[in-house]
Design a protein around this motif. Structure first.
Motif, mmCIF file in Angstrom:
data_model
loop_
_atom_site.group_PDB
_atom_site.id
_atom_site.type_symbol
_atom_site.label_atom_id
_atom_site.label_comp_id
_atom_site.label_asym_id
_atom_site.label_seq_id
_atom_site.Cartn_x
_atom_site.Cartn_y
_atom_site.Cartn_z
ATOM 1 N N ILE A 118 -5.635 7.129 -9.851
ATOM 2 C CA ILE A 118 -5.848 5.805 -9.377
ATOM 3 C C ILE A 118 -5.746 4.714 -10.467
ATOM 4 O O ILE A 118 -5.359 3.580 -10.381
ATOM 5 C CB ILE A 118 -7.403 5.684 -8.959
ATOM 6 N N PRO A 119 -6.192 5.067 -11.859
ATOM 7 C CA PRO A 119 -5.928 4.004 -12.817
ATOM 8 C C PRO A 119 -4.730 3.528 -13.160
ATOM 9 O O PRO A 119 -4.442 2.398 -13.256
ATOM 10 C CB PRO A 119 -6.670 4.903 -14.073
ATOM 11 N N ALA A 120 -3.597 4.533 -12.923
ATOM 12 C CA ALA A 120 -2.167 4.207 -13.212
ATOM 13 C C ALA A 120 -1.842 3.206 -12.337
ATOM 14 O O ALA A 120 -1.071 2.387 -12.557
ATOM 15 C CB ALA A 120 -1.561 5.342 -13.530
ATOM 16 N N VAL A 121 -2.124 3.707 -10.986
ATOM 17 C CA VAL A 121 -1.759 2.772 -9.847
ATOM 18 C C VAL A 121 -2.351 1.553 -9.834
ATOM 19 O O VAL A 121 -1.536 0.498 -9.539
ATOM 20 C CB VAL A 121 -2.002 3.408 -8.490
ATOM 21 N N ASP A 122 -3.737 1.370 -10.253
ATOM 22 C CA ASP A 122 -4.353 0.181 -10.397
ATOM 23 C C ASP A 122 -3.389 -0.934 -11.311
ATOM 24 O O ASP A 122 -3.384 -1.974 -11.027
ATOM 25 C CB ASP A 122 -5.519 0.312 -10.754
ATOM 26 N N THR A 123 -3.126 -0.329 -12.666
ATOM 27 C CA THR A 123 -2.571 -1.158 -13.728
ATOM 28 C C THR A 123 -1.143 -1.447 -12.778
ATOM 29 O O THR A 123 -0.829 -2.683 -13.435
ATOM 30 C CB THR A 123 -2.417 -0.153 -14.743
ATOM 31 N N ASN A 124 -0.511 -0.520 -12.284
ATOM 32 C CA ASN A 124 0.970 -0.839 -11.827
ATOM 33 C C ASN A 124 0.690 -2.191 -10.781
ATOM 34 O O ASN A 124 1.612 -3.019 -10.884
ATOM 35 C CB ASN A 124 1.590 0.527 -11.259
ATOM 36 N N VAL A 125 -0.264 -2.067 -9.754
ATOM 37 C CA VAL A 125 -0.307 -2.930 -8.941
ATOM 38 C C VAL A 125 -0.732 -4.371 -9.501
ATOM 39 O O VAL A 125 -0.045 -5.420 -9.070
ATOM 40 C CB VAL A 125 -1.372 -2.686 -7.893
ATOM 41 N N ARG A 126 -1.257 -4.437 -10.408
ATOM 42 C CA ARG A 126 -1.808 -5.689 -11.011
ATOM 43 C C ARG A 126 -0.681 -6.194 -11.998
ATOM 44 O O ARG A 126 -0.605 -7.238 -12.283
ATOM 45 C CB ARG A 126 -3.086 -5.300 -12.153
ATOM 46 N N GLN A 127 0.350 -5.415 -12.362
ATOM 47 C CA GLN A 127 1.447 -5.812 -13.004
ATOM 48 C C GLN A 127 2.840 -6.067 -11.974
ATOM 49 O O GLN A 127 3.697 -6.365 -12.386
ATOM 50 C CB GLN A 127 1.913 -4.856 -14.166
ATOM 51 N N GLY A 128 2.618 -6.035 -10.820
ATOM 52 C CA GLY A 128 3.581 -6.434 -9.775
ATOM 53 C C GLY A 128 4.428 -5.253 -9.401
ATOM 54 O O GLY A 128 5.295 -5.336 -8.675
ATOM 55 N N ASP A 129 3.942 -4.083 -9.811
ATOM 56 C CA ASP A 129 4.691 -2.998 -9.591
ATOM 57 C C ASP A 129 4.329 -2.104 -8.090
ATOM 58 O O ASP A 129 3.200 -1.541 -8.341
ATOM 59 C CB ASP A 129 4.913 -1.894 -10.406
ATOM 60 N N TRP A 130 4.642 -2.528 -7.032
ATOM 61 C CA TRP A 130 4.026 -2.224 -5.422
ATOM 62 C C TRP A 130 5.070 -1.011 -5.041
ATOM 63 O O TRP A 130 5.667 -1.108 -4.094
ATOM 64 C CB TRP A 130 4.183 -3.237 -4.559
ATOM 65 N N SER A 131 4.817 0.158 -5.951
ATOM 66 C CA SER A 131 5.435 1.403 -5.634
ATOM 67 C C SER A 131 4.597 2.087 -4.490
ATOM 68 O O SER A 131 3.455 2.301 -4.577
ATOM 69 C CB SER A 131 5.748 2.243 -6.502
ATOM 70 N N ILE A 132 5.057 3.010 -3.393
ATOM 71 C CA ILE A 132 4.284 3.542 -2.402
ATOM 72 C C ILE A 132 4.274 5.019 -2.818
ATOM 73 O O ILE A 132 3.858 5.880 -1.815
ATOM 74 C CB ILE A 132 4.809 3.114 -0.894
#
Length: 319
Positions: A118-132
């Motif tokens: 969850i922390p890594a995905v949250d960081t990615n989303v906030r940086q514009g990385d919308w990986s599924i």
């Protein structure tokens, strides 16, 4: 005559629960101290000591002139010299029956946050990385073993939660009868088997001389490369340097930690930089209910001590 109850240290906003319960029986005094010498001086006339994090060493205990009990705000008593207290005839008490659900909830929350990244995905989303897909591959929970080192109150509460999520649960505790584990649908195993088979290794042991660095380079070497270490018990159970090296070399998958050998964890520590590690700041015990409950239970034990009533939770057996 009022007894003298001394609070060596605490992080609470106030001590109203203790004052209310001890009113008419004892004078409650909180001290400020900087070193062992000052602590010894300011506690020498205490009838009861209430302790959170202060180190109650042999030197401090030897200076106590009339102390009946040392009571810890919490479960662990590794900051109190038990041998010195027993030799002086002083009871050492703790509060082992509070924050059970809080710590169990936090333990599972840390494990799930790490496994589901969850922390890594949250960081990615906030940086514009919308990986599924998740950054790292992870097995479904019903294919994983949740291993418990220790099987006391908190570990048993964690086991119930882990079973509800579909994990197979195994536990090591030489002081708990295997049948007691089986009754809770937990498989009893020895220490080596726990290390070898756990996908999540969750630590729930007291910190004693024989459990310091329970998890070290040698035991980590027995673990699966996809294993996650979770610790909400005591920081000293883990050789932090060995854990850090194992994660950096990908010998194990990662860690989710609420407690550390050194607190606070230095900002420069390598664990701070590792995306495979989820960190929290010794908050597993906390809830709106836990603080006043802890204070009340400590005050009740203090009242028993000054009244000559046997303690509810003494960690030193006396004949």
């Amino acid at each position: 005559m009022l007894f003298n109850v001394v609070i060596t240290d605490s992080g609470f906003a106030n001590h109203d629960p203790e004052r209310e319960l001890l009113k008419g029986h004892a004078e409650l005094k909180k001290i400020d101290w900087k070193d062992e010498e000052e602590l010894r001086f300011k506690t020498r006339d205490a009838d009861v000591l209430l302790v959170q994090w202060a180190s109650i060493s042999q030197y401090v205990i030897e200076g106590l002139e009339r102390c009946k009990a040392i009571i810890r705000y919490g479960i662990g008593v590794d900051n109190i010299d038990l041998k010195a207290a027993k030799e002086k005839g002083i009871r050492v008490c703790n509060v082992p029956d509070y924050c059970i659900n809080e710590v169990a909830d936090h333990t599972i929350a840390l494990a799930l946050a790490a496994l589901r990244q969850i922390p890594a995905v949250d960081t990615n989303v906030r940086q514009g990385d919308w990986s599924i897909v998740l950054p790292k591959e992870v097995a479904p929970f019903d294919e994983m073993v949740y291993g418990l080192a220790g099987f006391g109150r908190i570990a048993q509460a964690v086991a119930k939660r882990a079973l509800g999520l579909g994990f197979a649960v195994k536990a090591y505790d030489p002081f708990v009868a295997p049948e007691s584990m089986r009754l809770l649908h937990v498989e009893p195993v020895d220490r080596d088997t726990l290390m070898q088979q756990s996908d999540i290794l969750s630590l729930h042991l007291p910190l004693k001389p024989d459990t310091v660095h329970f998890l070290n380079g040698r035991s980590i070497a027995r673990m699966k490369p996809n294993a996650l270490v979770v610790n909400t018990s005591r920081g000293g159970l883990i050789d932090t340097a060995a854990l850090t090296e194992a994660i950096s070399k990908r010998q194990i998958w990662g860690a989710a930690l609420d407690v550390f050998e050194e607190e606070p964890l230095p900002l420069s520590h390598k664990l701070m930089e590792m995306p495979e590690v989820v960190l929290s700041s010794h908050v597993a015990w906390y809830s709106r209910r836990s603080i006043p409950l802890l204070q009340r239970k400590v005050a009740e034990e203090a009242l028993r001590a000054i009244s000559g009533v046997p303690p509810l939770h003494s960690v030193i057996p006396f004949s």
